[in-house]
Design a protein around this motif. Structure first.
Motif, PDB file in Angstrom:
ATOM      1  N   ASP A   1       1.475   0.873   9.778  1.00 32.01           N
ATOM      2  CA  ASP A   1       1.113   2.181  10.328  1.00 32.01           C
ATOM      3  C   ASP A   1       2.301   3.137  10.203  1.00 32.01           C
ATOM      4  OD1 ASP A   1      -1.596   1.690  11.945  1.00 32.01           O
ATOM      5  OD2 ASP A   1      -0.292  -0.043  12.243  1.00 32.01           O
TER       6      ASP A   1
ATOM      7  N   MET B   1       5.035   6.254  17.949  1.00 34.64           N
ATOM      8  CA  MET B   1       4.486   4.910  17.834  1.00 34.64           C
ATOM      9  C   MET B   1       3.528   4.585  18.977  1.00 34.64           C
ATOM     10  SD  MET B   1       6.573   1.317  17.864  1.00 34.64           S
ATOM     11  CE  MET B   1       6.806   1.474  19.629  1.00 34.64           C
TER      12      MET B   1
ATOM     13  N   GLY C   1       4.423  -2.469  19.826  1.00 31.32           N
ATOM     14  CA  GLY C   1       4.198  -2.483  18.384  1.00 31.32           C
ATOM     15  C   GLY C   1       4.520  -3.838  17.784  1.00 31.32           C
TER      16      GLY C   1
ATOM     17  N   ASP D   1       0.794  -0.746  16.765  1.00 28.68           N
ATOM     18  CA  ASP D   1       1.206  -0.241  15.452  1.00 28.68           C
ATOM     19  C   ASP D   1       2.055  -1.276  14.723  1.00 28.68           C
ATOM     20  OD1 ASP D   1      -0.066   2.177  15.549  1.00 28.68           O
ATOM     21  OD2 ASP D   1       1.717   3.376  15.979  1.00 28.68           O
TER      22      ASP D   1
END
Length: 454
Positions: free
Chosen positions: A318, A226, A254, A230
């Motif tokens: 993602d 990650m 993220g 994301d």
């Protein structure tokens, strides 16, 4: 009458206790444990997964304390925690655990003790070492530990690349005997991890399996890797694994997008700082994205895609954090963005997956299989726990003799976060030594889900 267990608990809570005090603490010949019985392995034959009741198969009884072999350690278990693989064990799926015990017992002579007519299950625990085999050098009696669930053969060449690739690797308490739901457990030296001293026994016991699993899936080079920014779509976000995933995504910069099954669970994930939430009601055993003919239902998926895009700052994922399996895989493959990743670690709703492959090959997406964690990943995730960067998601605690009730809640999906078990610890809140760090983190963060009901 003053028992060996009382002696052990007093030592475990004594900050001045020495290693030799634990080594000299008398051991009982038998111990309390939660077990399955070999002669009942066929008791659910003909029933669907959702019809099977773990309370029928699980027994609370006395069994012999196991003996140590080379490289092994005996841990007095203060507390443990429930995971979904305990449900699988208790309903004998995908196969009877006694098959796994038989296979494991053939790998090396010291494993023969695992092949019993009883099976002690459980894969998360915290406690204190009471005995070590003379071959053990890195740990000693009195060390306060949690337990990593991967049992591997350290002599296999695959282990030096990634222990999860060991062809003879086993899940402790699922494919081995003497798991977490007992007063004592025997584990390999390389399964031991330090206990976070700002946490209680039950809090510490609840964290290892879900944190190391989510770490491998999201952060490790073996998972999705990650990156900051994301978007990560998290199925089952109010469960133990999902709640930890939210924390890791936020730690790493993220953006978590939580999918939950009720408004109450939506409130749970919002407490963890997840702002983007989708409530998707599902009946147990019912398919969401696959029709009665086993075909992917595109309209359902398109509706969910539109729902995600309508969220504040809504973008396709993602990464899709996948663990329910059959009920969600078709949507996971479709909902990941072009070039995105679907990382999967299990199949709690079924492991025969159906999805439209056009959503995968035409949009060059990747499916990454992830299974538990290797020891390095487990140690890295433990480091985050010890630093207070990932906090417990414990909602309720049961006594050892009521473990079957806790497993039933997991089976029904009626819990949020993790469910803890008191093994030898007589009450909650014991085992905390670093009060200063606990105060710095804050009780509201450590106990963020306590008392939450689904």
């Amino acid at each position: 009458m003053y028992s060996e267990s009382q002696c052990f608990v007093e030592l475990a809570e004594d900050p001045d206790a020495r290693s030799e005090d634990f080594a000299n603490c008398p051991l009982p010949q038998s111990m309390a444990a939660v077990t399955l019985h070999r002669d009942e392995a066929d008791m659910f034959e003909g029933q669907s997964f959702w019809e099977k009741d773990p309370r029928r198969s699980l027994h609370y009884e006395e069994v012999p304390v196991p003996e140590l072999g080379p490289g092994e350690v005996l841990v007095g278990v203060m507390a443990s925690a429930v995971n979904f693989n305990n449900v699988w064990s208790s309903v004998f799926e995908p196969a009877s655990g006694f098959k796994y015990l038989g296979d494991f017992s053939k790998l090396r002579p010291q494993n023969r003790k695992h092949n019993q007519n009883f099976h002690i299950i459980g894969g998360d625990a915290a406690g204190v070492i009471v005995r070590v085999h003379p071959s053990v050098s890195q740990w000693k009696p009195g060390d306060r530990v949690t337990i990593h669930g991967a049992v591997v053969d350290v002599e296999k060449p695959e282990v030096f690349n990634d222990a999860v690739q060991d062809p003879h690797g086993r899940a402790w308490g699922f494919e081995t005997n003497y798991g977490a739901f007992a007063h004592y457990t025997v584990v390999q030296e390389h399964q031991l991890l330090p206990k976070a001293e700002h946490l209680s026994w039950e809090e510490a016991a609840s964290m290892n399996l879900v944190t190391s699993t989510a770490y491998r899936m999201l952060v490790s080079r073996n998972g999705a890797r990650m990156c900051q920014g994301d978007n990560v779509l998290i199925w089952g976000a109010a469960g133990g694994l999902g709640c930890v995933a939210i924390q890791l995504v936020r730690n790493g910069g993220g953006i978590p997008i939580a999918v939950v099954s009720s408004e109450k669970k939506a409130e749970v994930v919002r407490r963890l700082g997840c702002e983007r939430v989708i409530v998707l009601h599902r009946e147990p055993g019912k398919e969401l994205f696959v029709d009665e003919h086993g075909m992917t239902t595109g309209r359902q998926i398109l509706r969910r895609q539109a729902q995600i895009r309508r969220l504040p700052g809504g973008e396709d994922g993602d990464i899709v954090f996948e663990h329910p399996g059959r009920a969600t895989v078709a949507a996971s493959v479709a909902l990941a963005k072009t070039g995105g990743k679907i990382v999967t670690c299990g199949s709690t709703s079924g492991y025969n997956h159906v999805f439209d492959n056009r959503y995968l090959w035409q949009t060059v997406k990747s499916i990454i299989g992830s299974h538990g964690a290797n020891y390095h990943e487990a140690m890295q995730s433990t480091r985050l726990i010890c630093k207070g960067m990932v906090n417990p998601v414990l909602s309720d605690v049961y006594t050892l003799d009521h473990t079957a009730d806790a497993i039933c809640r997991i089976h029904a999906g009626s819990q949020v976060g993790k469910l803890g078990i008191l093994n030898m610890a007589p009450r909650e809140g014991m085992g905390i030594r670093d009060r200063e760090m606990r105060e710095r983190i804050g009780e509201d963060r450590i106990n963020i889900l306590r008392g939450c009901a689904a």
